[in-house]
Each structure stands twice: as structure tokens, then as C-alpha cells.
Design an enzyme around this catalytic site. Structure first.
Site: not given
Length: 346
Positions: A47-48, A188
Site C-alpha cells: 500500500s506504500h 487499504e
């Protein structure tokens, strides 16, 4: 086409930096942004990772971040060091201020880095680890934009307002946690939306203030703070310290500035660095040894320290490379073409 590839960390970093260079970013900004994004992939924090490139480019194209900005350091010799990012991405401003912050903390015991007028998109642990690598304990925090309803509220007002902490450990990875003050990070929710999967209950409310497990409805509504009133209070503290106190935007103000949650938030950041040796100078005990007793006792009970999985993934990536799926490889090429278009029109 094959199912995917394995690419070295340095090679992927060069590819990502090239994308941002094509979009018109300065060498400093492109390299710093790429380093943070690839750190996410390296540590299996999808997610990063490269998922963040699209949002960065979209914000450049919307002219809400200045790709040509050169951050400006202001150091008057006190415990507070300031960097005006001038509208640049935050990693470039941090890279400029971190060496001064670390040195000042070692001299005084405690120092703070204030970053103003930056666009922030990343986790805070990459910055924390720069300081723990210097033998310093550290905290970092920042607002985001209004996407979280305060406990008892029914609409987005607070940010996910992340906060991170790190403690250096001799000859091993540091103790690091990095949390959003919402139940989950907004990324998320977006990943659930893209995969078509419902969210667990208790993550969010819809725009009418009703609980929802639909990611699309959650993105139109608001996330919820972790721990109820406790998370809501911590988020408010971060808004005050890393927004109002440093003379920068709070999450509602950042939302007003952006006008669109598809863009990355513009605000400030507060980073604190502590020298354990300075704080314990009048005592005979070794602070690092005592810390190890506590951390080993936690592990001894079968508990997992935060970031242990991330550090394990990092070890594999540094040894074997980063695995990218066919879809991810194709997305990098598409993003490269998008960057070229942005660079030509910028």
C-alpha cells in the site's frame, strides 16, 4: 508474457526515479521520492509501494505539488530546525533537514525538525529509520486530509494523522511502529475497492453516517478512528502539534486546499529526535541494555514486535530482489508514459 519478474532494489529505484524525472521533478525530488516508494516494495508494504506513483503523478499534473521546488533549510542553532519545502514532496525536505536534526539531537539531547508546505504521500518509518540508524530515538507525525470522523461524529473531519516511533537497537533492526490514527490507512480501503473485496465491519461509515463494509461507500464517507475516543484524541493531538503549532495546515484546511481527495495532501510535518545517552547521562545504567531487556521479554512471551515482518521481507528483497507481477510491470510502463506527458505539459 511471463507471470512476473524479480528486480533488484537498486534497479527498481532507478526505474521509479526515471518516471519522476520524466514528469519534471528535480533530481533531488525524484531520487528521494523513488527511494521511499521502493522502500515500501522492498519491505512488502504494497500500500506504500509503486501503488503510490499514480497518486504522485496525478498531484503533479493538478499543479498541487511543485516538481521544480528546492526546499530551503533555516537553522538558527537552536533545537528547532526548519525546512520550507516550497511545495515539494516531503522526502526531499526531510533529506535536507535530517542530518542537521541528527547532529543537533546528539548535541542537545533533543531536537525537532519542522517541515512546512510539503506534499506528503508516504509512510513515516523511512524517515524514522534514518534517525535510528544514527543511534537516536525518534518520533514523526503529520496531518493528512479530512477522511476520519471523530468518535461520536458522523462526517470526515480529522485526518488519518499518522504517528511513528523508533528506538535504535545495536546490531539489529530498530524497534519501529508506524500507525494511522484511523482503524486502517485510506490506502487499504482503496486496495479493497480495486480488488472488489468488502471491508471488515468497524472500518468506516458511509456519507449518511451509517456503518458500511463497501469500500466505495467508505471512500465517499469517512474512516473511523482506532480505539474509539482514544484514537480520536491522539489524532486531534497530532493535528494540533503538527498542524496548528508549526503554522501549517490541519487536515480540514488541507482538504479545502486540495478540493479533491484523489490528490495527495499538502501540509506540514513534525519530526522529533532524542539522544538516549544525553537523557540518561546522570544515571549509571545503559539505556540500550535496559531497552533490550524489555524488548526481549516481549518476544519471550511469544509476542511479535512491530515491523518484524517488514524487516524479514526486507532481508529477502535485499538478498533475492523484489518480485513484481505482470500487472505491476505493465503499470510501470503505463506510468512512464503518463510521466512523459506530464513532463511535456508542465
Amino acid at each position: 508474457m511471463a507471470e512476473g519478474i524479480v528486480i533488484g532494489v537498486d534497479d527498481l529505484e532507478r526505474q521509479v526515479a526515471a518516471i519522476f524525472s520524466d514528469a519534471g521533478l528535480t533530481r533531488l525530488q525524484a531520487d528521494c521520492v523513488a527511494r521511499v516508494i521502493v522502500a515500501g516494495e522492498r519491505d512488502a508494504c504494497k500500500s506504500h509501494g509503486i501503488y503510490r506513483i499514480e497518486g504522485c503523478l496525478r498531484t503533479v499534473a493538478a499543479e498541487k505539488v511543485d516538481p521544480k521546488a528546492v526546499p530551503e533549510l533555516a537553522d538558527d542553532g537552536t533545537a528547532v530546525i526548519r525546512v520550507d519545502a516550497k511545495g515539494a514532496f516531503s522526502p526531499a525536505a526531510f533529506a535536507m533537514g535530517a542530518p542537521v536534526l541528527a547532529q543537533r539531537a546528539k548535541e542537545l539531547g533533543l531536537a525537532a525538525l519542522v517541515i512546512n508546505s510539503c506534499t506528503h504521500f508516504s509512510a513515516l518509518w523511512p524517515e524514522i529509520e534514518v534517525l535510528t540508524d544514527q543511534g537516536l530515538a525518534a518520533m514523526a507525525m503529520c496531518p493528512s486530509y479530512s477522511s476520519v470522523a471523530p468518535t461520536g461524529g458522523n462526517a470526515a473531519l480529522l485526518g488519518t494523522s499518522p504517528i511513528a516511533f523508533g528506538w535504535p537497537r545495536p546490531d539489529r533492526p530498530p524497534y519501529v511502529f508506524d500507525i494511522a490514527t484511523s482503524v486502517v490507512a485510506r490506502g487499504e480501503i482503496e486496495l479493497h475497492r480495486r480488488s472488489g473485496k468488502p471491508m471488515p465491519e468497524g472500518w468506516a461509515i458511509d456519507k449518511a453516517g451509517a456503518p458500511t463494509t463497501d469500500p466505495e461507500a467508505a471512500l465517499q464517507g469517512a474512516l473511523l478512528p482506532f480505539g474509539g475516543h482514544k484514537g480520536s484524541a491522539i489524532s486531534t493531538m497530532i493535528e494540533l502539534l503538527a498542524g496548528a503549532m508549526i503554522g501549517d495546515l490541519t487536515s480540514p484546511e488541507a482538504m479545502d486546499y486540495l478540493g479533491d481527495m484523489s490528490l495527495l495532501p499538502h501540509h506540514g510535518e513534525l519530526v522529533l529526535a532524542f539522544s538516549p545517552e544525553k537523557f540518561s547521562a546522570s544515571r549509571t545504567d545503559d539505556p540500550f541494555q535496559r531497552a533490550e531487556m524489555l524488548l526481549e521479554a516481549i518476544i519471550g512471551q511469544g509476542a511479535r514486535l512491530p515491523s518484524q515482518r517488514r524487516f524479514a521481507a526486507r532481508e529477502i528483497s535485499l538478498r533475492d530482489g523484489i518480485s513484481l507481477s505482470t500487472k505491476e510491470i505493465d503499470s510501470l510502463e503505463r506510468l512512464r508514459q503518463d510521466a512523459l506527458r506530464i513532463g511535456k505539459t508542465g
